[in-house]
Every structure is written in structure tokens, then in C-alpha cells.
Scaffold this motif. Structure first.
Motif, PDB file in Angstrom:
ATOM      1  N   GLU A  86      37.793  44.410   7.951  1.00 29.05           N
ATOM      2  CA  GLU A  86      37.750  44.407   9.417  1.00 29.05           C
ATOM      3  C   GLU A  86      36.689  45.369   9.938  1.00 29.05           C
ATOM      4  O   GLU A  86      35.925  45.042  10.853  1.00 29.05           O
ATOM      5  CB  GLU A  86      39.119  44.787   9.987  1.00 29.05           C
ATOM      6  CG  GLU A  86      40.202  43.757   9.774  1.00 29.05           C
ATOM      7  CD  GLU A  86      41.525  44.211  10.377  1.00 29.05           C
ATOM      8  OE1 GLU A  86      41.557  44.477  11.595  1.00 29.05           O
ATOM      9  OE2 GLU A  86      42.521  44.302   9.643  1.00 29.05           O
ATOM     10  N   ASP A  87      36.640  46.567   9.370  1.00 33.85           N
ATOM     11  CA  ASP A  87      35.617  47.530   9.780  1.00 33.85           C
ATOM     12  C   ASP A  87      34.227  47.033   9.399  1.00 33.85           C
ATOM     13  O   ASP A  87      33.268  47.175  10.168  1.00 33.85           O
ATOM     14  CB  ASP A  87      35.875  48.891   9.123  1.00 33.85           C
ATOM     15  CG  ASP A  87      36.984  49.683   9.814  1.00 33.85           C
ATOM     16  OD1 ASP A  87      37.382  49.318  10.940  1.00 33.85           O
ATOM     17  OD2 ASP A  87      37.449  50.675   9.219  1.00 33.85           O
ATOM     18  N   ALA A  88      34.098  46.444   8.205  1.00 31.14           N
ATOM     19  CA  ALA A  88      32.801  45.964   7.735  1.00 31.14           C
ATOM     20  C   ALA A  88      32.240  44.868   8.633  1.00 31.14           C
ATOM     21  O   ALA A  88      31.034  44.821   8.904  1.00 31.14           O
ATOM     22  CB  ALA A  88      32.924  45.463   6.300  1.00 31.14           C
ATOM     23  N   LEU A  89      33.114  43.997   9.115  1.00 32.60           N
ATOM     24  CA  LEU A  89      32.656  42.918   9.992  1.00 32.60           C
ATOM     25  C   LEU A  89      32.118  43.470  11.312  1.00 32.60           C
ATOM     26  O   LEU A  89      31.174  42.910  11.892  1.00 32.60           O
ATOM     27  CB  LEU A  89      33.801  41.939  10.251  1.00 32.60           C
ATOM     28  CG  LEU A  89      34.182  41.052   9.056  1.00 32.60           C
ATOM     29  CD1 LEU A  89      35.459  40.265   9.354  1.00 32.60           C
ATOM     30  CD2 LEU A  89      33.045  40.106   8.692  1.00 32.60           C
ATOM     31  N   GLU A  90      32.703  44.558  11.786  1.00 36.27           N
ATOM     32  CA  GLU A  90      32.164  45.198  12.987  1.00 36.27           C
ATOM     33  C   GLU A  90      30.759  45.732  12.734  1.00 36.27           C
ATOM     34  O   GLU A  90      29.869  45.580  13.578  1.00 36.27           O
ATOM     35  CB  GLU A  90      33.087  46.335  13.434  1.00 36.27           C
ATOM     36  CG  GLU A  90      34.435  45.880  13.966  1.00 36.27           C
ATOM     37  CD  GLU A  90      35.304  47.045  14.393  1.00 36.27           C
ATOM     38  OE1 GLU A  90      36.393  46.787  14.931  1.00 36.27           O
ATOM     39  OE2 GLU A  90      34.893  48.212  14.189  1.00 36.27           O
ATOM     40  N   VAL A  91      30.555  46.359  11.578  1.00 33.43           N
ATOM     41  CA  VAL A  91      29.227  46.879  11.240  1.00 33.43           C
ATOM     42  C   VAL A  91      28.224  45.729  11.155  1.00 33.43           C
ATOM     43  O   VAL A  91      27.090  45.846  11.636  1.00 33.43           O
ATOM     44  CB  VAL A  91      29.267  47.657   9.908  1.00 33.43           C
ATOM     45  CG1 VAL A  91      27.874  48.204   9.576  1.00 33.43           C
ATOM     46  CG2 VAL A  91      30.263  48.803   9.984  1.00 33.43           C
ATOM     47  N   LYS A  92      28.629  44.637  10.550  1.00 34.55           N
ATOM     48  CA  LYS A  92      27.755  43.459  10.455  1.00 34.55           C
ATOM     49  C   LYS A  92      27.290  43.007  11.832  1.00 34.55           C
ATOM     50  O   LYS A  92      26.112  42.689  12.045  1.00 34.55           O
ATOM     51  CB  LYS A  92      28.497  42.326   9.749  1.00 34.55           C
ATOM     52  CG  LYS A  92      27.687  41.050   9.527  1.00 34.55           C
ATOM     53  CD  LYS A  92      28.498  40.038   8.734  1.00 34.55           C
ATOM     54  CE  LYS A  92      27.673  38.815   8.344  1.00 34.55           C
ATOM     55  NZ  LYS A  92      27.391  37.967   9.507  1.00 34.55           N
ATOM     56  N   GLN A  93      28.217  43.008  12.784  1.00 34.97           N
ATOM     57  CA  GLN A  93      27.863  42.608  14.142  1.00 34.97           C
ATOM     58  C   GLN A  93      26.833  43.556  14.753  1.00 34.97           C
ATOM     59  O   GLN A  93      25.889  43.112  15.424  1.00 34.97           O
ATOM     60  CB  GLN A  93      29.114  42.557  15.017  1.00 34.97           C
ATOM     61  CG  GLN A  93      30.058  41.414  14.655  1.00 34.97           C
ATOM     62  CD  GLN A  93      31.321  41.417  15.488  1.00 34.97           C
ATOM     63  OE1 GLN A  93      31.640  42.396  16.169  1.00 34.97           O
ATOM     64  NE2 GLN A  93      32.063  40.321  15.448  1.00 34.97           N
ATOM     65  N   TRP A  94      26.988  44.859  14.515  1.00 34.89           N
ATOM     66  CA  TRP A  94      26.048  45.831  15.069  1.00 34.89           C
ATOM     67  C   TRP A  94      24.664  45.668  14.433  1.00 34.89           C
ATOM     68  O   TRP A  94      23.638  45.772  15.121  1.00 34.89           O
ATOM     69  CB  TRP A  94      26.559  47.256  14.874  1.00 34.89           C
ATOM     70  CG  TRP A  94      27.689  47.624  15.781  1.00 34.89           C
ATOM     71  CD1 TRP A  94      28.980  47.875  15.443  1.00 34.89           C
ATOM     72  CD2 TRP A  94      27.621  47.791  17.206  1.00 34.89           C
ATOM     73  NE1 TRP A  94      29.730  48.174  16.555  1.00 34.89           N
ATOM     74  CE2 TRP A  94      28.923  48.131  17.647  1.00 34.89           C
ATOM     75  CE3 TRP A  94      26.595  47.683  18.140  1.00 34.89           C
ATOM     76  CZ2 TRP A  94      29.212  48.376  18.994  1.00 34.89           C
ATOM     77  CZ3 TRP A  94      26.884  47.923  19.480  1.00 34.89           C
ATOM     78  CH2 TRP A  94      28.179  48.265  19.892  1.00 34.89           C
ATOM     79  N   ILE A  95      24.625  45.423  13.126  1.00 39.70           N
ATOM     80  CA  ILE A  95      23.350  45.228  12.448  1.00 39.70           C
ATOM     81  C   ILE A  95      22.646  43.985  12.987  1.00 39.70           C
ATOM     82  O   ILE A  95      21.444  44.005  13.302  1.00 39.70           O
ATOM     83  CB  ILE A  95      23.562  45.114  10.926  1.00 39.70           C
ATOM     84  CG1 ILE A  95      24.074  46.445  10.355  1.00 39.70           C
ATOM     85  CG2 ILE A  95      22.263  44.702  10.221  1.00 39.70           C
ATOM     86  CD1 ILE A  95      24.532  46.356   8.908  1.00 39.70           C
ATOM     87  N   GLU A  96      23.401  42.900  13.122  1.00 34.68           N
ATOM     88  CA  GLU A  96      22.800  41.658  13.603  1.00 34.68           C
ATOM     89  C   GLU A  96      22.407  41.759  15.075  1.00 34.68           C
ATOM     90  O   GLU A  96      21.417  41.148  15.501  1.00 34.68           O
ATOM     91  CB  GLU A  96      23.768  40.507  13.375  1.00 34.68           C
ATOM     92  CG  GLU A  96      23.939  40.190  11.883  1.00 34.68           C
ATOM     93  CD  GLU A  96      24.966  39.112  11.601  1.00 34.68           C
ATOM     94  OE1 GLU A  96      24.943  38.549  10.485  1.00 34.68           O
ATOM     95  OE2 GLU A  96      25.802  38.835  12.498  1.00 34.68           O
ATOM     96  N   LYS A  97      23.154  42.536  15.843  1.00 31.32           N
ATOM     97  CA  LYS A  97      22.794  42.742  17.249  1.00 31.32           C
ATOM     98  C   LYS A  97      21.452  43.449  17.365  1.00 31.32           C
ATOM     99  O   LYS A  97      20.718  43.269  18.348  1.00 31.32           O
ATOM    100  CB  LYS A  97      23.889  43.553  17.949  1.00 31.32           C
ATOM    101  CG  LYS A  97      23.721  43.652  19.455  1.00 31.32           C
ATOM    102  CD  LYS A  97      24.904  44.349  20.096  1.00 31.32           C
ATOM    103  CE  LYS A  97      24.738  44.433  21.617  1.00 31.32           C
ATOM    104  NZ  LYS A  97      25.906  45.106  22.255  1.00 31.32           N
ATOM    105  N   ALA A  98      21.118  44.254  16.339  1.00 28.10           N
ATOM    106  CA  ALA A  98      19.819  44.932  16.317  1.00 28.10           C
ATOM    107  C   ALA A  98      18.714  44.007  15.832  1.00 28.10           C
ATOM    108  O   ALA A  98      17.544  44.415  15.741  1.00 28.10           O
ATOM    109  CB  ALA A  98      19.894  46.167  15.409  1.00 28.10           C
TER     110      ALA A  98
END
Length: 294
Positions: A86-98
Motif C-alpha cells: 500500500e505504501d509502495a503504490l503511493e510512492v509509485k504515484q508520486w514518481i509517475e506524477k513527476a
């Protein structure tokens, strides 16, 4: 109007609630949730086009580094335990948002076969590997050495330091001249706590490993440095890393009178990975809130 921020109050400086999660913990369920720079870190293309693998990249310091690296222009692969998805998926979203590529590689670094395969999986998905951030850690407080089990000692050493040998051995097939390895040690390397005998010993080992590896890899043009955090508010602390009675005043005995936030380490990881640190290797960068690192 001045844009200066008082370091005593720039981040959360109150008492923390006692809170217990079983290890491994989820950052998203903490109170307060650690600040990993999600809303504050601004990049400036310091790592444009770089390929990065970060262990323990789902939460805490690894998460802050992953977000910062992406905003500096890097594609990022993160490793984490499957429970931390769950935490990792949030990080993925932040990376892709960049606007960068995010690669998720769940698995347990205590398993040698996985630790070695991780590096190749990340390099294949990213199209190479320029930066290796070895940040994953295990920390469980035990007050009496008689209660420290062989399994805990073995698990802590395997996660924190032995897996570094495996991942670096595999990464040498990819890291080019100009590449960078960054490990995470701790103030515990210099000021070991009585209840963290196994954890502190691994951090001392990481410091020595990083300095020795820097000497070995310098002729190849690969730099190796380590970051030494002090008391940083991460999921590690509330799932057994600290005794529950110590949680409310965690970090408040430091000179800056508060715990640090993961966001406060991101710029150090960026600097050490960047060309701005071209003459920096074999060094320990302490971010401790005031504790001195010799």
C-alpha cells in the motif's frame, strides 16, 4: 518578508502518540504521517536521465529519496516487503506524477536469491543502473541481551548489512564510471543505544563497509558514501524499533528539540548521487538534529 524557517519548528515538534503496529509497519497508518517531501520537495534536474534502485523505498527515508530523485529527473525502482504494498503504490504515484518511470520490486532481502535477482530485475526494467541506494533496515528494541534471540540477530544482520554485499556484487555488472552507491548507516554507529545491540552493530558495520567499498571502487570511478540519520520519524520506530514508552518524546532530546522528518534527508541523498558530489567518496553525512558523528 524573510523566507527563513526556524529549524525548531519547521516540522512537527510536539509529543507523539503511543502507537504500535506489528513489523513491518505501514507509514500511512502512523500519527502523524511522516513528511517525505510529497508536497514540498522541488527538483532542478540534478539527476536527469539517471536510473536508480532504492531498497526500503516504500516509506520513510527511502520514500523521501525516491520522490526527490524522480523530481530531479531520475527513473526509480523501489524494493520493499510485500506487506508494504500500500505504501509502495503511493510512492509509485508520486514518481509517475513527476513524469518518471516507477518500478516496484517486492521481496525480502533476507533471501539471497531474491536480493541478487532484485538488481537484475530493476536494471532490466529501467534500462540500466546508475545509482544504488541501500536503505532497507530492520530495528527491534530488546532491553536485555539475554532476550535477544539468535533469529533476531541473524535477521537484523542479514537485512541490514549482509544483503548489501549481495546487491553490490550484482550491481557491479551495471554501475558505470560516474555511478554512485549510497548506504544508510545511523547515529547508532557512534552512539549505540542499550536496547539496540544488534541494530547498532550492523550500523557500525555499514559505516566500515561503505568506507572500504569506496576505496575499492574509486579506481573504477564509482563513488560510495553513507548517510547517518539521527532520530527520524519513520515506520521503523513504531513497530518495535523503540520501546512504546519512548515514543511520546522521541527525538526531543536532540539540540533541535524534535525528531527529524524523512524529507530533511532527501537533499543529502540527491547531492551524493549527483555530479555536484564528484569529489566526495568514502564519507559519512550525518543528519542528526545535533548529535555529533566523529
Amino acid at each position: 518578508m524573510s523566507d527563513l524557517n526556524n529549524p525548531l519548528t519547521k516540522f512537527y515538534s510536539g509529543k507523539f502518540e503511543k502507537q504500535r503496529q506489528e513489523a513491518p509497519a505501514l507509514q500511512r497508518k502512523m500519527t502523524p504521517v511522516p513528511d517525505c517531501g510529497e508536497e514540498s520537495y522541488t527538483g532542478s534536474d540534478k539527476l536527469s536521465g539517471r536510473k536508480v534502485l532504492i531498497t526500503g523505498g516504500d516509506s520513510g527515508i527511502g520514500r523521501a529519496a525516491a520522490i526527490a530523485y524522480a523530481r530531479e529527473g531520475a527513473d526509480v525502482a523501489i524494493n520493499y516487503l510485500p506487506f508494504e504494498e500500500e505504501d509502495a503504490l503511493e510512492v509509485k504515484q508520486w514518481i509517475e506524477k513527476a513524469g518518471r518511470k516507477a518500478v516496484l520490486v517486492p521481496g525480502d532481502l533476507k533471501e539471497e536469491a531474491f536480493a541478487r535477482k532484485l538488481v537484475h530485475a530493476a536494471a532490466e526494467e529501467l534500462g540500466g543502473l546508475d545509482i544504488l541506494v541501500l536503505n532497507a533496515g530492520m530495528q527491534q528494541a530488546v532491553k536485555d541481551i539475554k532476550d535477544l534471540t539468535t533469529k533476531q540477530i541473524t535477521d537484523t544482520f542479514t537485512t541490514n548489512i549482509i544483503s548489501m554485499y549481495w546487491t553490490v556484487q550484482e550491481a557491479m555488472a551495471y554501475l558505470p564510471a560516474g555511478g554512485s552507491i549510497i548506504t544508510t548507516t545511523s547515529i547508532q554507529s557512534e552512539e549505540p543505544s542499550a536496547h539496540l545491540l544488534d541494530y547498532a552493530a550492523t550500523k557500525g558495520a555499514i559505516t566500515a563497509f561503505s568506507k572500504g567499498l569506496a576505496a575499492q571502487l574509486a579506481p573504477k570511478g564509482i563513488r560510495v558514501n553513507t548517510v547517518a540519520p539521527g532520530p527520524i520519524w519513520t515506520a521503523l520506530q513504531i513497530c518495535g524499533g523503540q520501546p512504546q514508552e519512548a515514543i511520546p518524546e522521541f527525538g526531543q532530546k536532540e539540540l533541535l528539540e524534535r525528531a527529524g522528518q524523512p524529507a530533511e534527508l532527501a537533499a543529502v541523498y540527491v547531492f551524493l548521487a549527483s555530479d555536484q558530489a564528484s569529489y566526495v567518496t568514502g564519507q559519512v553525512y550525518a543528519v542528526t538534529g545535533g548529535s555529533f558523528f566523529a
